[in-house]
Design a protein around this motif. Structure first.
Motif, PDB file in Angstrom:
ATOM      1  N   GLY A  51       2.793  -3.239   8.279  1.00 33.93           N
ATOM      2  CA  GLY A  51       3.275  -4.327   9.119  1.00 33.93           C
ATOM      3  C   GLY A  51       2.173  -5.165   9.717  1.00 33.93           C
ATOM      4  O   GLY A  51       2.452  -6.185  10.356  1.00 33.93           O
ATOM      5  N   SER A  52       0.915  -4.741   9.540  1.00 31.85           N
ATOM      6  CA  SER A  52      -0.232  -5.495  10.057  1.00 31.85           C
ATOM      7  C   SER A  52      -1.203  -5.805   8.929  1.00 31.85           C
ATOM      8  O   SER A  52      -1.243  -5.098   7.913  1.00 31.85           O
ATOM      9  N   SER A  53      -1.984  -6.852   9.125  1.00 27.79           N
ATOM     10  CA  SER A  53      -3.051  -7.145   8.178  1.00 27.79           C
ATOM     11  C   SER A  53      -4.165  -6.116   8.336  1.00 27.79           C
ATOM     12  O   SER A  53      -4.229  -5.399   9.334  1.00 27.79           O
ATOM     13  N   VAL A  54      -5.048  -6.050   7.353  1.00 27.43           N
ATOM     14  CA  VAL A  54      -6.224  -5.189   7.468  1.00 27.43           C
ATOM     15  C   VAL A  54      -6.997  -5.598   8.724  1.00 27.43           C
ATOM     16  O   VAL A  54      -7.258  -6.782   8.950  1.00 27.43           O
ATOM     17  N   SER A  71       2.516  -3.645   3.411  1.00 33.44           N
ATOM     18  CA  SER A  71       3.734  -2.853   3.387  1.00 33.44           C
ATOM     19  C   SER A  71       3.373  -1.369   3.305  1.00 33.44           C
ATOM     20  O   SER A  71       2.244  -1.014   2.951  1.00 33.44           O
ATOM     21  N   PRO A  72       4.308  -0.478   3.615  1.00 29.30           N
ATOM     22  CA  PRO A  72       4.030   0.957   3.454  1.00 29.30           C
ATOM     23  C   PRO A  72       3.582   1.323   2.044  1.00 29.30           C
ATOM     24  O   PRO A  72       2.676   2.146   1.873  1.00 29.30           O
ATOM     25  N   LEU A  79      -4.495   4.084  -0.541  1.00 30.82           N
ATOM     26  CA  LEU A  79      -5.133   5.287  -0.017  1.00 30.82           C
ATOM     27  C   LEU A  79      -5.006   6.518  -0.905  1.00 30.82           C
ATOM     28  O   LEU A  79      -5.925   7.341  -0.965  1.00 30.82           O
ATOM     29  N   LEU A  80      -3.878   6.697  -1.560  1.00 31.69           N
ATOM     30  CA  LEU A  80      -3.652   7.941  -2.289  1.00 31.69           C
ATOM     31  C   LEU A  80      -4.668   8.226  -3.385  1.00 31.69           C
ATOM     32  O   LEU A  80      -4.977   9.393  -3.646  1.00 31.69           O
ATOM     33  N   PRO A  81      -5.242   7.203  -4.058  1.00 26.40           N
ATOM     34  CA  PRO A  81      -6.258   7.521  -5.077  1.00 26.40           C
ATOM     35  C   PRO A  81      -7.493   8.230  -4.527  1.00 26.40           C
ATOM     36  O   PRO A  81      -8.258   8.817  -5.290  1.00 26.40           O
ATOM     37  N   THR A 119       5.472   6.174   8.359  1.00 23.88           N
ATOM     38  CA  THR A 119       4.699   5.600   7.259  1.00 23.88           C
ATOM     39  C   THR A 119       3.240   6.023   7.350  1.00 23.88           C
ATOM     40  O   THR A 119       2.723   6.299   8.437  1.00 23.88           O
ATOM     41  N   LEU A 120       2.580   6.051   6.209  1.00 23.04           N
ATOM     42  CA  LEU A 120       1.174   6.442   6.147  1.00 23.04           C
ATOM     43  C   LEU A 120       0.296   5.360   6.773  1.00 23.04           C
ATOM     44  O   LEU A 120       0.523   4.159   6.555  1.00 23.04           O
TER      45      LEU A 120
END
Length: 386
Positions: A51-54, A71-72, A79-81, A119-120
């Motif tokens: 919901g936020s920008s970097v 988005s989630p 991140l998961l990689p 959410t992550l």
């Protein structure tokens, strides 16, 4: 609860495997770009929240990077990689994960993955490629004397992000370069990687090389150390083991999340075990007074030109007078001894902030925002030569 954990784990591992196969995908490229941007902008941290920008933290202030809100699924794909299957399992089980990683030629990073609103999310710290020195951290040269001590407990205290880890790394590097010792660090995770110089350095990572800080501190006493770094004293078992090590001929360096020396004394005594079969408060105070070498409380303060940050410090050295105050339970008088102990290398936070103002490094208003006793700070500033 077990079923929910299994569902989350299955989803994480499935996505992890899918991302691993596509290691050269645009997601990987985006991560490269994100990390490189943070390094280029001299950011200390990257915040990723759905919901936020970097968002980057640069010189202590938050600044949103360009780009649409994430988005989630964007965040999970980004991140998961980074995770191994074991790390994915830990994240699914505990809903939080701390680890360090090396990403190509860009650099080393420390990450905390966690959940918010289901959410992550992540906070990623950019780790310096070189171990800092006291000079590069703008710390007083007098702290170098702590690297000459052969035994006792040295504590770095302050809030999260105030530079405790960097200060400890600088002290360990001084010992590594000046002494022929066996240094063992216990960290979660390992942030600065120390190469052997004059000393031999072993670095133990909690969760990977040992189950806990307390277990590692107890075990390390059988590994012939001279110097022990305990990244953080989180519980009474770790505190008790660290004090024992400091009493038995080892130099122990560690950190606590406290704001000043008096608060640090209270925190330590709260952590130490009491009751049937344990030491009485008077015995614990005696033990602490004999083991303690110094307490350095640290803040990072924005520079007058906003181009840097400077450390403001309270430094308490365990002189005979201070040890007597600790033994007798007169913690409230410690600060008075610090304020009059400049000859022994001590200073209060207000004295440190006043020096930064007088040198032009920070503004008066900034010092007031970070001090604990405004009237005292104003007195130091009014007494300064014009």
């Amino acid at each position: 609860m077990v079923a929910a954990h299994d569902d989350e784990l299955s989803r994480l591992v499935e996505q992890l495997n899918r991302k691993t196969v596509a290691a050269k995908s645009s997601d990987s490229t985006s991560l490269d770009q994100l990390l490189a941007m943070a390094v280029q902008r001299n950011a200390s941290d990257i915040l990723l929240v759905a919901g936020s920008s970097v968002t980057l933290r640069v010189k202590g202030a938050l600044a949103q990077a360009s780009g649409a809100p994430m988005s989630p699924e964007d965040i999970r794909g980004l991140l998961l990689p980074l995770l191994t299957t074991t790390q994915a399992e830990e994240l699914a089980k505990n809903k939080s994960l701390d680890f360090c990683f090396l990403h190509g030629s860009i650099g080393r990073f420390r990450a905390n993955f966690h959940y918010q609103r289901g959410t992550l999310a992540a906070s990623i710290r950019v780790l310096p490629t070189q171990i800092p020195t006291l000079e590069s951290l703008h710390l007083p040269p007098s702290l170098a004397h702590l690297a000459e001590r052969r035994q006792g407990l040295v504590l770095l205290t302050g809030p999260t992000g105030c530079g405790k880890t960097s200060t400890l790394a600088a002290l360990i590097d001084l010992i590594n370069s000046r002494r022929r010792d066996h240094i063992i660090t216990i960290e979660d995770p390992i942030e600065y990687q120390h190469a052997n110089r004059s000393s031999i350095v072993e670095q133990i990572q909690v969760g990977q090389d040992t189950p806990s800080f307390a277990h590692a501190v107890r075990a390390v006493l059988r590994q012939d150390p001279d110097v022990i770094l305990v990244g953080e004293m989180r519980d009474r078992e770790t505190m008790a083991a660290a004090l024992t090590a400091a009493e038995t001929g080892h130099l122990v360096l560690s950190s606590l999340h406290t704001n000043d020396a008096s608060q640090t004394m209270s925190r330590i005594l709260d952590l130490l075990p009491t009751g049937h079969g344990s030491q009485q408060p008077s015995q614990m105070r005696q033990q602490l007074s004999l083991a303690l070498v110094a307490v350095i409380s640290q803040q990072l303060v924005a520079a007058a030109d906003s181009a840097n940050r400077y450390p403001a410090l309270e430094i308490m050295m365990a002189t005979s007078a201070v040890r007597n105050l600790i033994r007798s339970g007169q913690d409230h008088q410690i600060r008075s001894h610090i304020s009059t102990g400049r000859a022994e290398g001590m200073m209060t936070m207000e004295q440190s902030l006043a020096e930064l103002v007088r040198s032009g490094r920070i503004q008066r208003e900034t010092a007031i925002d970070h001090c604990y006793h405004v009237a005292e700070l104003n007195q130091y500033l009014s007494d300064s030569p014009r």
